[in-house]
Design a protein around this motif. Structure first.
Motif, PDB file in Angstrom:
ATOM      1  N   PRO A  39      13.857 -33.204   6.479  1.00  0.00           N
ATOM      2  CA  PRO A  39      14.516 -31.898   6.602  1.00  0.00           C
ATOM      3  C   PRO A  39      13.777 -31.004   7.587  1.00  0.00           C
ATOM      4  CG  PRO A  39      13.349 -32.061   4.514  1.00  0.00           C
ATOM      5  CD  PRO A  39      13.261 -33.411   5.167  1.00  0.00           C
ATOM      6  N   ARG A  40      14.452 -29.981   8.057  1.00  0.00           N
ATOM      7  CA  ARG A  40      13.891 -29.060   9.038  1.00  0.00           C
ATOM      8  C   ARG A  40      12.612 -28.411   8.517  1.00  0.00           C
ATOM      9  NH1 ARG A  40      15.671 -23.290  10.641  1.00  0.00           N
ATOM     10  NH2 ARG A  40      14.903 -23.158  12.753  1.00  0.00           N
ATOM     11  N   GLN A  41      12.566 -28.144   7.230  1.00  0.00           N
ATOM     12  CA  GLN A  41      11.390 -27.499   6.637  1.00  0.00           C
ATOM     13  C   GLN A  41      10.136 -28.354   6.817  1.00  0.00           C
ATOM     14  OE1 GLN A  41      11.497 -24.378   5.533  1.00  0.00           O
ATOM     15  NE2 GLN A  41       9.290 -24.470   5.341  1.00  0.00           N
ATOM     16  N   SER A  42      10.285 -29.675   6.845  1.00  0.00           N
ATOM     17  CA  SER A  42       9.126 -30.547   7.062  1.00  0.00           C
ATOM     18  C   SER A  42       8.513 -30.304   8.431  1.00  0.00           C
ATOM     19  CB  SER A  42       9.534 -32.020   6.943  1.00  0.00           C
ATOM     20  OG  SER A  42       9.948 -32.301   5.645  1.00  0.00           O
ATOM     21  N   LEU A  43       9.363 -30.089   9.421  1.00  0.00           N
ATOM     22  CA  LEU A  43       8.876 -29.807  10.764  1.00  0.00           C
ATOM     23  C   LEU A  43       8.141 -28.469  10.806  1.00  0.00           C
ATOM     24  CD1 LEU A  43       8.830 -30.748  13.729  1.00  0.00           C
ATOM     25  CD2 LEU A  43      10.966 -29.514  14.040  1.00  0.00           C
ATOM     26  N   LEU A  44       8.694 -27.486  10.142  1.00  0.00           N
ATOM     27  CA  LEU A  44       8.051 -26.173  10.106  1.00  0.00           C
ATOM     28  C   LEU A  44       6.717 -26.228   9.368  1.00  0.00           C
ATOM     29  CD1 LEU A  44      11.171 -23.951   9.378  1.00  0.00           C
ATOM     30  CD2 LEU A  44      10.048 -24.330  11.566  1.00  0.00           C
ATOM     31  N   ASN A  45       6.685 -26.955   8.273  1.00  0.00           N
ATOM     32  CA  ASN A  45       5.431 -27.102   7.525  1.00  0.00           C
ATOM     33  C   ASN A  45       4.382 -27.822   8.362  1.00  0.00           C
ATOM     34  OD1 ASN A  45       6.464 -25.809   5.266  1.00  0.00           O
ATOM     35  ND2 ASN A  45       7.086 -27.706   4.277  1.00  0.00           N
ATOM     36  N   ALA A  46       4.806 -28.847   9.086  1.00  0.00           N
ATOM     37  CA  ALA A  46       3.870 -29.591   9.932  1.00  0.00           C
ATOM     38  C   ALA A  46       3.301 -28.685  11.021  1.00  0.00           C
ATOM     39  CB  ALA A  46       4.557 -30.811  10.536  1.00  0.00           C
ATOM     40  N   ALA A  47       4.147 -27.852  11.616  1.00  0.00           N
ATOM     41  CA  ALA A  47       3.677 -26.922  12.650  1.00  0.00           C
ATOM     42  C   ALA A  47       2.679 -25.926  12.065  1.00  0.00           C
ATOM     43  CB  ALA A  47       4.859 -26.188  13.274  1.00  0.00           C
ATOM     44  N   LEU A  75      -0.706 -18.151  19.856  1.00  0.00           N
ATOM     45  CA  LEU A  75      -0.438 -19.587  19.936  1.00  0.00           C
ATOM     46  C   LEU A  75       0.272 -20.103  18.690  1.00  0.00           C
ATOM     47  CD1 LEU A  75      -3.705 -20.927  21.586  1.00  0.00           C
ATOM     48  CD2 LEU A  75      -1.417 -20.864  22.577  1.00  0.00           C
ATOM     49  N   LEU A  76      -0.114 -19.606  17.535  1.00  0.00           N
ATOM     50  CA  LEU A  76       0.539 -20.016  16.304  1.00  0.00           C
ATOM     51  C   LEU A  76       2.004 -19.592  16.317  1.00  0.00           C
ATOM     52  CD1 LEU A  76       0.351 -21.361  13.565  1.00  0.00           C
ATOM     53  CD2 LEU A  76      -0.452 -19.201  12.623  1.00  0.00           C
ATOM     54  N   LYS A  80       5.193 -22.148  16.285  1.00  0.00           N
ATOM     55  CA  LYS A  80       6.288 -22.081  15.325  1.00  0.00           C
ATOM     56  C   LYS A  80       7.632 -21.990  16.035  1.00  0.00           C
ATOM     57  CE  LYS A  80       3.732 -20.164  11.444  1.00  0.00           C
ATOM     58  NZ  LYS A  80       3.567 -19.037  10.526  1.00  0.00           N
ATOM     59  N   ALA A  81       7.676 -21.240  17.143  1.00  0.00           N
ATOM     60  CA  ALA A  81       8.923 -21.135  17.905  1.00  0.00           C
ATOM     61  C   ALA A  81       9.311 -22.493  18.482  1.00  0.00           C
ATOM     62  CB  ALA A  81       8.779 -20.101  19.020  1.00  0.00           C
TER      63      ALA A  81
END
Length: 99
Positions: A39-47, A75-76, A80-81
């Motif tokens: 899910p998209r949230q996994s990508l956000l959590n990884a970032a 940078l953070l 995230k963007a």
């Protein structure tokens, strides 16, 4: 190389922090793969974990000052963007592939 130049205890902590950064970055790349079913949230959590690990590496180097803190925050935010846009592209790619 930097870890070898500082005292042993701090050098070990720096190496551990760097290993964690590499692992979290690998997780980010896996989450961003087009073929993933994550899910998209996994990508956000990884970032987010990459940002935290980067901060820890910088802390172990003992290079925290106000300008560096502002740069880290910038940078953070940019990371995230990028993660958000990558997740949107993955979702769009999945939608195109399904049609």
């Amino acid at each position: 190389m930097l870890a070898a130049l500082i005292d042993e205890n701090s050098g070990d902590k720096l190496l551990d922090a760097t290993r964690k950064l590499c692992t979290t970055f690998t997780d980010l790349l896996k989450a961003a793969e087009p073929a993933t079913k994550e899910p998209r949230q996994s990508l956000l959590n990884a970032a987010s974990r990459v940002g935290e690990a980067s901060s820890r590496v910088l802390t172990e180097i003992h290079e925290e000052d106000e300008n560096l803190k502002e740069a880290q925050d910038t940078l953070l935010g940019l990371g995230k963007a990028v993660a958000n846009k990558a997740a949107a592209l993955v979702l769009r790619g999945k939608a195109v592939a399904s049609t």
